[in-house]
Write a protein that holds these residues in place. Structure first.
Motif, PDB file in Angstrom:
ATOM      1  N   HIS A  27      23.268  94.690  -8.792  1.00  0.00           N
ATOM      2  CA  HIS A  27      22.882  93.760  -9.337  1.00  0.00           C
ATOM      3  C   HIS A  27      21.320  94.063 -10.252  1.00  0.00           C
ATOM      4  O   HIS A  27      20.910  93.598 -11.159  1.00  0.00           O
ATOM      5  N   LEU A  28      20.592  94.488  -9.251  1.00  0.00           N
ATOM      6  CA  LEU A  28      19.144  94.695  -9.401  1.00  0.00           C
ATOM      7  C   LEU A  28      19.130  95.633 -10.457  1.00  0.00           C
ATOM      8  O   LEU A  28      18.160  95.689 -11.321  1.00  0.00           O
ATOM      9  N   GLU A  29      19.669  96.823 -10.413  1.00  0.00           N
ATOM     10  CA  GLU A  29      19.845  97.830 -11.486  1.00  0.00           C
ATOM     11  C   GLU A  29      20.338  97.298 -12.690  1.00  0.00           C
ATOM     12  O   GLU A  29      19.841  97.731 -13.870  1.00  0.00           O
ATOM     13  N   ALA A  30      21.302  96.648 -12.778  1.00  0.00           N
ATOM     14  CA  ALA A  30      22.128  95.982 -14.026  1.00  0.00           C
ATOM     15  C   ALA A  30      20.937  95.244 -14.744  1.00  0.00           C
ATOM     16  O   ALA A  30      21.143  95.137 -15.826  1.00  0.00           O
ATOM     17  N   ALA A  31      19.916  94.538 -13.913  1.00  0.00           N
ATOM     18  CA  ALA A  31      19.048  93.816 -14.336  1.00  0.00           C
ATOM     19  C   ALA A  31      17.877  94.470 -14.896  1.00  0.00           C
ATOM     20  O   ALA A  31      16.718  93.958 -15.273  1.00  0.00           O
ATOM     21  N   GLY A  32      17.808  95.980 -14.864  1.00  0.00           N
ATOM     22  CA  GLY A  32      16.606  96.791 -15.361  1.00  0.00           C
ATOM     23  C   GLY A  32      15.636  97.126 -14.155  1.00  0.00           C
ATOM     24  O   GLY A  32      14.613  97.596 -14.514  1.00  0.00           O
ATOM     25  N   ARG A  33      16.258  96.700 -12.986  1.00  0.00           N
ATOM     26  CA  ARG A  33      15.207  97.167 -11.965  1.00  0.00           C
ATOM     27  C   ARG A  33      15.317  98.525 -11.241  1.00  0.00           C
ATOM     28  O   ARG A  33      16.181  98.907 -11.360  1.00  0.00           O
ATOM     29  N   ARG A  34      14.172  98.941 -11.071  1.00  0.00           N
ATOM     30  CA  ARG A  34      14.190 100.494 -10.426  1.00  0.00           C
ATOM     31  C   ARG A  34      14.246 100.135  -8.992  1.00  0.00           C
ATOM     32  O   ARG A  34      13.555  99.394  -8.221  1.00  0.00           O
ATOM     33  N   VAL A  35      15.339 100.742  -8.198  1.00  0.00           N
ATOM     34  CA  VAL A  35      15.584 100.511  -6.921  1.00  0.00           C
ATOM     35  C   VAL A  35      15.763 101.813  -5.971  1.00  0.00           C
ATOM     36  O   VAL A  35      16.246 102.810  -6.391  1.00  0.00           O
ATOM     37  N   ALA A  36      15.124 101.751  -4.658  1.00  0.00           N
ATOM     38  CA  ALA A  36      15.254 102.585  -3.857  1.00  0.00           C
ATOM     39  C   ALA A  36      15.744 102.048  -2.519  1.00  0.00           C
ATOM     40  O   ALA A  36      15.618 100.955  -2.039  1.00  0.00           O
ATOM     41  N   VAL A  37      16.698 102.761  -1.758  1.00  0.00           N
ATOM     42  CA  VAL A  37      17.208 102.199  -0.624  1.00  0.00           C
ATOM     43  C   VAL A  37      16.906 103.291   0.331  1.00  0.00           C
ATOM     44  O   VAL A  37      17.133 104.570   0.542  1.00  0.00           O
ATOM     45  N   LEU A  38      16.424 102.696   1.648  1.00  0.00           N
ATOM     46  CA  LEU A  38      15.896 103.401   2.800  1.00  0.00           C
ATOM     47  C   LEU A  38      17.141 103.555   3.611  1.00  0.00           C
ATOM     48  O   LEU A  38      17.740 102.598   4.067  1.00  0.00           O
ATOM     49  N   ASP A  39      17.728 104.798   4.130  1.00  0.00           N
ATOM     50  CA  ASP A  39      18.870 104.921   5.070  1.00  0.00           C
ATOM     51  C   ASP A  39      18.218 105.336   6.540  1.00  0.00           C
ATOM     52  O   ASP A  39      17.640 106.356   6.554  1.00  0.00           O
ATOM     53  N   LEU A  40      18.205 104.305   7.311  1.00  0.00           N
ATOM     54  CA  LEU A  40      17.479 104.509   8.775  1.00  0.00           C
ATOM     55  C   LEU A  40      18.488 105.343   9.693  1.00  0.00           C
ATOM     56  O   LEU A  40      17.767 105.641  10.733  1.00  0.00           O
ATOM     57  N   ARG A  41      19.870 105.396   9.372  1.00  0.00           N
ATOM     58  CA  ARG A  41      20.411 106.176  10.460  1.00  0.00           C
ATOM     59  C   ARG A  41      20.167 107.404  10.582  1.00  0.00           C
ATOM     60  O   ARG A  41      20.379 107.915  11.831  1.00  0.00           O
ATOM     61  N   PRO A  42      19.630 108.336   9.780  1.00  0.00           N
ATOM     62  CA  PRO A  42      19.263 109.681  10.315  1.00  0.00           C
ATOM     63  C   PRO A  42      18.025 109.670  11.092  1.00  0.00           C
ATOM     64  O   PRO A  42      17.708 110.650  11.606  1.00  0.00           O
ATOM     65  N   LEU A  43      17.392 108.694  11.289  1.00  0.00           N
ATOM     66  CA  LEU A  43      16.125 108.316  11.667  1.00  0.00           C
ATOM     67  C   LEU A  43      16.285 107.954  13.465  1.00  0.00           C
ATOM     68  O   LEU A  43      14.989 108.089  13.901  1.00  0.00           O
ATOM     69  N   VAL A  44      17.228 107.774  13.669  1.00  0.00           N
ATOM     70  CA  VAL A  44      17.412 106.935  14.945  1.00  0.00           C
ATOM     71  C   VAL A  44      17.222 107.778  16.128  1.00  0.00           C
ATOM     72  O   VAL A  44      16.769 107.182  17.195  1.00  0.00           O
ATOM     73  N   GLU A  45      17.276 108.989  16.085  1.00  0.00           N
ATOM     74  CA  GLU A  45      16.886 109.792  17.110  1.00  0.00           C
ATOM     75  C   GLU A  45      15.468 110.559  16.996  1.00  0.00           C
ATOM     76  O   GLU A  45      15.306 111.289  17.894  1.00  0.00           O
TER      77      GLU A  45
END
Length: 230
Positions: A27-45
């Motif tokens: 929805h944010l990208e469709a509204a023209g916003r630049r979005v980044a998503v942090l994936d925490l799973r690879p960091l848990v160890e």
């Protein structure tokens, strides 16, 4: 001077996965916003989960003007992320999130009975998957669409206890100078939203549920963007 469009950095709860952001991101990208998503799973160890999260956030945003949005348990890491991003124009948004607890751990920030409950759940140094924590609660009620529920619950981590016991550091200058926004989605976070208001956060509420960014992304986007534009 033309100001760069800010990157909206979405940070999921360590108990969940980045799939919780899929609908809102679209929805944010469709509204023209630049979005980044942090994936925490690879960091848990990582030896220090906090340090790994902050480094990953800085790597994703590359010093761009940033809006940081943290959901639920990600709220505790927002001060460190803010300082790692280091933008001069920073909005930090707590989305139905825990407030930061610098100087203490996740477990240490809890009431004694809740901390005991969490310790008793841990087995072999790990917490069980979040979807097993509340056997009396039907996640089908929270996530009624079966495909959506499967995506959100797929690959939930069993967090190492060292994440729960890691003491978080004091915030720095970027956190202190940022604009702080609290967006309450569920009744369970009413008291947290009230404490946020006492701390000077801009507070807005939506009559929804804790995973509304999954089930009602358009409403959550409108709430977020209206708060940012104020």
């Amino acid at each position: 001077m033309v100001l760069a469009e800010p990157t909206i950095l979405l940070v999921h709860s360590p108990l969940l996965t980045s799939a919780t952001w899929d609908a809102l991101r679209s929805h944010l990208e469709a509204a023209g916003r630049r979005v980044a998503v942090l994936d925490l799973r690879p960091l848990v160890e990582s030896p220090s989960f906090h340090a790994a999260v902050c480094a990953a956030a800085a790597n994703v945003t590359h010093g761009a003007p940033t809006v940081v949005v943290g959901h639920s348990r990600a709220g505790a890491y927002l001060p460190g992320i803010a300082d790692a991003v280091g933008s001069d124009r920073l909005d930090v948004v707590s989305l139905d999130a825990r407030l930061p607890h610098p100087g203490t751990s996740w477990c240490g920030s809890l009431p004694p009975e809740r901390a005991t409950w969490l310790r008793e759940m841990a087995a072999s140094g790990r917490l069980p998957r979040w979807d097993t924590w509340f056997p009396d609660v039907s996640l089908a009620d929270v996530l009624p669409d079966p495909d959506q529920r499967r995506r959100v619950l797929c690959g939930l981590p069993e967090l190492p206890w060292k994440i729960v016991s890691e003491v978080l550091p004091a915030p720095g200058r970027a956190w202190d100078s940022a604009r702080h926004i609290y967006l309450q989605l569920s009744a369970a976070y009413q008291s947290t939203a009230e404490r946020a208001k006492e701390r000077g956060y801009q507070v807005r509420s939506l009559d929804a549920d804790h995973l509304a960014m999954v089930t009602q992304p358009a409403r959550v986007m409108d709430l977020l963007l209206s708060a940012l534009e104020q």
